[in-house]
Motif scaffolding. Structure first.
Motif, PDB file in Angstrom:
ATOM      1  N   GLU A 246      -2.785   5.688  -9.679  1.00  0.00           N
ATOM      2  CA  GLU A 246      -1.946   6.383 -10.937  1.00  0.00           C
ATOM      3  C   GLU A 246      -0.550   6.300 -10.770  1.00  0.00           C
ATOM      4  O   GLU A 246       0.150   6.392 -11.535  1.00  0.00           O
ATOM      5  CB  GLU A 246      -2.278   7.866 -10.840  1.00  0.00           C
ATOM      6  CG  GLU A 246      -2.275   8.737  -9.697  1.00  0.00           C
ATOM      7  CD  GLU A 246      -3.454   8.459  -8.668  1.00  0.00           C
ATOM      8  OE1 GLU A 246      -3.295   9.275  -7.339  1.00  0.00           O
ATOM      9  OE2 GLU A 246      -4.356   7.606  -8.870  1.00  0.00           O
ATOM     10  N   ALA A 247       0.082   5.837  -9.484  1.00  0.00           N
ATOM     11  CA  ALA A 247       1.416   5.430  -9.292  1.00  0.00           C
ATOM     12  C   ALA A 247       1.766   3.984  -9.994  1.00  0.00           C
ATOM     13  O   ALA A 247       2.785   3.677  -9.821  1.00  0.00           O
ATOM     14  CB  ALA A 247       1.732   5.577  -7.954  1.00  0.00           C
ATOM     15  N   GLY A 248       0.664   3.189 -10.442  1.00  0.00           N
ATOM     16  CA  GLY A 248       0.773   1.981 -10.695  1.00  0.00           C
ATOM     17  C   GLY A 248       0.825   0.798  -9.691  1.00  0.00           C
ATOM     18  O   GLY A 248       1.220  -0.290 -10.016  1.00  0.00           O
ATOM     19  N   LYS A 249       0.525   1.228  -8.615  1.00  0.00           N
ATOM     20  CA  LYS A 249       0.267   0.272  -7.526  1.00  0.00           C
ATOM     21  C   LYS A 249      -1.009  -0.391  -7.472  1.00  0.00           C
ATOM     22  O   LYS A 249      -1.847  -0.012  -7.752  1.00  0.00           O
ATOM     23  CB  LYS A 249       0.460   0.819  -6.212  1.00  0.00           C
ATOM     24  CG  LYS A 249       1.916   1.163  -5.579  1.00  0.00           C
ATOM     25  CD  LYS A 249       1.989   1.252  -3.967  1.00  0.00           C
ATOM     26  CE  LYS A 249       1.145   2.764  -3.588  1.00  0.00           C
ATOM     27  NZ  LYS A 249       1.271   3.144  -2.359  1.00  0.00           N
ATOM     28  N   ILE A 250      -1.023  -1.876  -7.215  1.00  0.00           N
ATOM     29  CA  ILE A 250      -1.927  -2.476  -7.421  1.00  0.00           C
ATOM     30  C   ILE A 250      -2.262  -3.238  -5.994  1.00  0.00           C
ATOM     31  O   ILE A 250      -1.462  -3.735  -5.329  1.00  0.00           O
ATOM     32  CB  ILE A 250      -1.655  -3.754  -8.652  1.00  0.00           C
ATOM     33  CG1 ILE A 250      -1.601  -3.260  -9.767  1.00  0.00           C
ATOM     34  CG2 ILE A 250      -2.795  -4.946  -8.298  1.00  0.00           C
ATOM     35  CD1 ILE A 250      -1.406  -4.065 -10.871  1.00  0.00           C
ATOM     36  N   SER A 251      -3.609  -3.135  -5.535  1.00  0.00           N
ATOM     37  CA  SER A 251      -3.991  -4.143  -4.290  1.00  0.00           C
ATOM     38  C   SER A 251      -4.799  -5.040  -4.735  1.00  0.00           C
ATOM     39  O   SER A 251      -5.983  -5.140  -5.336  1.00  0.00           O
ATOM     40  CB  SER A 251      -4.562  -2.906  -3.577  1.00  0.00           C
ATOM     41  OG  SER A 251      -4.896  -3.726  -2.256  1.00  0.00           O
ATOM     42  N   SER A 252      -4.459  -6.381  -4.311  1.00  0.00           N
ATOM     43  CA  SER A 252      -5.343  -7.454  -4.815  1.00  0.00           C
ATOM     44  C   SER A 252      -5.009  -8.457  -3.347  1.00  0.00           C
ATOM     45  O   SER A 252      -4.294  -8.079  -2.247  1.00  0.00           O
ATOM     46  CB  SER A 252      -4.811  -8.421  -5.879  1.00  0.00           C
ATOM     47  OG  SER A 252      -3.481  -9.084  -5.565  1.00  0.00           O
ATOM     48  N   VAL A 253      -5.802  -9.465  -3.336  1.00  0.00           N
ATOM     49  CA  VAL A 253      -5.344 -10.522  -2.346  1.00  0.00           C
ATOM     50  C   VAL A 253      -3.898 -11.062  -2.265  1.00  0.00           C
ATOM     51  O   VAL A 253      -3.430 -11.291  -1.175  1.00  0.00           O
ATOM     52  CB  VAL A 253      -6.381 -11.735  -2.616  1.00  0.00           C
ATOM     53  CG1 VAL A 253      -6.058 -12.414  -3.638  1.00  0.00           C
ATOM     54  CG2 VAL A 253      -6.682 -12.675  -1.273  1.00  0.00           C
ATOM     55  N   PHE A 254      -3.385 -10.907  -3.438  1.00  0.00           N
ATOM     56  CA  PHE A 254      -1.936 -11.273  -3.169  1.00  0.00           C
ATOM     57  C   PHE A 254      -0.869 -10.126  -2.663  1.00  0.00           C
ATOM     58  O   PHE A 254       0.256 -10.421  -2.179  1.00  0.00           O
ATOM     59  CB  PHE A 254      -1.200 -11.676  -4.647  1.00  0.00           C
ATOM     60  CG  PHE A 254      -1.514 -13.210  -4.953  1.00  0.00           C
ATOM     61  CD1 PHE A 254      -0.935 -14.184  -4.238  1.00  0.00           C
ATOM     62  CD2 PHE A 254      -2.726 -13.491  -5.898  1.00  0.00           C
ATOM     63  CE1 PHE A 254      -1.300 -15.344  -4.806  1.00  0.00           C
ATOM     64  CE2 PHE A 254      -2.961 -14.778  -6.113  1.00  0.00           C
ATOM     65  CZ  PHE A 254      -2.231 -15.853  -5.508  1.00  0.00           C
ATOM     66  N   THR A 255      -1.228  -9.018  -3.030  1.00  0.00           N
ATOM     67  CA  THR A 255      -0.450  -7.691  -2.617  1.00  0.00           C
ATOM     68  C   THR A 255      -1.356  -6.788  -1.962  1.00  0.00           C
ATOM     69  O   THR A 255      -1.635  -5.659  -2.533  1.00  0.00           O
ATOM     70  CB  THR A 255       0.195  -7.298  -3.827  1.00  0.00           C
ATOM     71  OG1 THR A 255      -0.824  -6.823  -4.986  1.00  0.00           O
ATOM     72  CG2 THR A 255       1.266  -7.891  -4.517  1.00  0.00           C
ATOM     73  N   PRO A 256      -1.753  -6.987  -0.795  1.00  0.00           N
ATOM     74  CA  PRO A 256      -2.760  -5.802  -0.096  1.00  0.00           C
ATOM     75  C   PRO A 256      -1.916  -4.766   0.169  1.00  0.00           C
ATOM     76  O   PRO A 256      -0.729  -4.822   0.795  1.00  0.00           O
ATOM     77  CB  PRO A 256      -3.207  -6.574   1.008  1.00  0.00           C
ATOM     78  CG  PRO A 256      -2.517  -8.057   1.028  1.00  0.00           C
ATOM     79  CD  PRO A 256      -1.530  -7.874  -0.048  1.00  0.00           C
TER      80      PRO A 256
END
Ligand code: ATP
Length: 338
Positions: A246-256
């Motif tokens: 909900e804070a808009g943080k994204i977790s992906s392989v690029f940005t764990p």
């Protein structure tokens, strides 16, 4: 110049809607492309605009003129609309000049106008040929000249280049779009070829299941798609599993990133040219698993922490299978929920 405006257009065949409350505006003098998969209703849309089909509901306007509403349907010959069908559909028993002259009712201008149109499409020497003595590209040019003869307010093109080989297709579509744009003829072309839509059109409308889902300039629909599905229809994409909190943080392989437990699963949509290959020590570590060389560019297939990542690179390829590299995402963040 005439604006083409379609509001809430529904067309049914055997009670099944093929166009479903479709809305579309083509600005006066613009060249628009409707891009959609086979069977989504593209030809039906053109036929409704031309007046060959009576819609179930909705309206079609050419400028201020209402040409189609459930109670009034202006017949095709009174709409001032040009139509180039998929295979050109020339009259086989008429010469090139006679085909072009077919829709010109004013006998005083007929001969001069045919000469002018033959010149315009570069076929002055072919006036007396029969259609079966022409190449595919020449037939398309004649069909275009015939459609232009009555000075249409709106020109409709149904995949006019699909039967041509790649080199001729590129050349002819550039010529045709230039010609129509220079005459400021409002044009709607339908195609299932994403490159064709992006290259020739001022406005691209993405169609699915009888509806227009997004409209914009080629750059807008390519860079700012409203869904992963639209992104796929306008070009190659990399879909990466990810999550967003909900804070808009994204977790992906690029940005764990450590996310809150309520994070929503989704997809990150990245274009292959939006990833930079760097020296192995920086960015996300990846290993080259395959290379597709296209001459003008290449697509490098990599394994990055178990995720398959495809990257488009320009220029000579100095990489080889097995190389270890780093990857950096240099494009915008496009996140869509699953
Ligand atoms: P393509 O790219 O393959 O030409 P399209 O997007 O132009 O496809 P349409 O030809 O408009 O699609 O057809 C849309 C749907 O409507 C299809 O399922 C087709 O079978 C159906 N359809 C088209 N014309 C008729 C008709 N006259 N009667 C019944 N169904 C029809």
């Amino acid at each position: 110049m005439t604006t083409l405006r379609i509001d809430g257009l529904t067309v049914t065949f055997a009670n099944r809607p093929v166009l479903n409350e479709l809305n579309l505006v083509v600005p006066a003098g613009a060249f628009a492309a409707v891009l959609g998969p086979s069977g989504c209703g593209k030809t039906t849309l053109l036929r409704a605009i031309a007046g060959f089909i009576t819609p179930f509901s909705g309206t079609i306007r050419f400028g201020d003129q209402l040409v189609s509403v459930s109670s009034i349907v202006v017949p095709p010959e009174r709409r001032k609309v040009g139509y180039v069908a998929q295979e050109g559909a020339l009259f086989p028993h008429l010469t090139v000049a006679e085909n072009i002259a077919f829709g010109i009712t004013d006998n005083k201008i007929k001969s001069d106008l045919v000469t002018e149109l033959l010149q315009l499409v570069g076929l002055s020497k072919f006036a007396n040929r029969m259609p079966n003595e022409l190449s595919g590209g020449q037939q398309t040019r004649v069909a275009l000249a015939r459609a232009l003869a009555p000075a249409p307010k709106v020109m409709l093109l149904d995949e006019p280049f699909s039967a041509l080989d790649a080199a001729l297709r590129d050349e002819l579509r550039a010529e045709v779009s230039e010609l129509l744009k220079s005459r400021k003829t409002t044009t709607l072309m339908v195609t299932h070829d994403r490159e064709e839509a992006l290259v020739v059109a001022d406005v691209v409308a993405l169609m699915r299941d009888g509806q227009i889902l997004q409209t914009g300039t080629p750059a807008e629909v390519y860079h700012n798609p409203i869904s992963a599905e639209i992104a796929i229809s306008t070009g190659d994409v990399l879909l990466l599993d990810c999550a967003k909190d909900e804070a808009g943080k994204i977790s992906s392989v690029f940005t764990p990133t450590q996310l809150s437990p309520s994070a929503l699963p989704g997809k990150l949509v990245i274009r292959p040219e939006e990833i930079k290959i760097t020296a192995a020590a920086t960015g996300l570590s990846a290993k080259v698993i395959d290379l597709d060389y296209y001459g003008h560019d290449a697509v490098v297939h990599l394994d990055a922490a178990g995720a398959r990542v495809d990257v488009r690179i320009a220029g000579p390829v100095e990489l080889k299978v097995g190389d270890l590299v780093g990857l950096e995402h240099v494009g915008p963040i496009r996140w869509f929920p699953n």
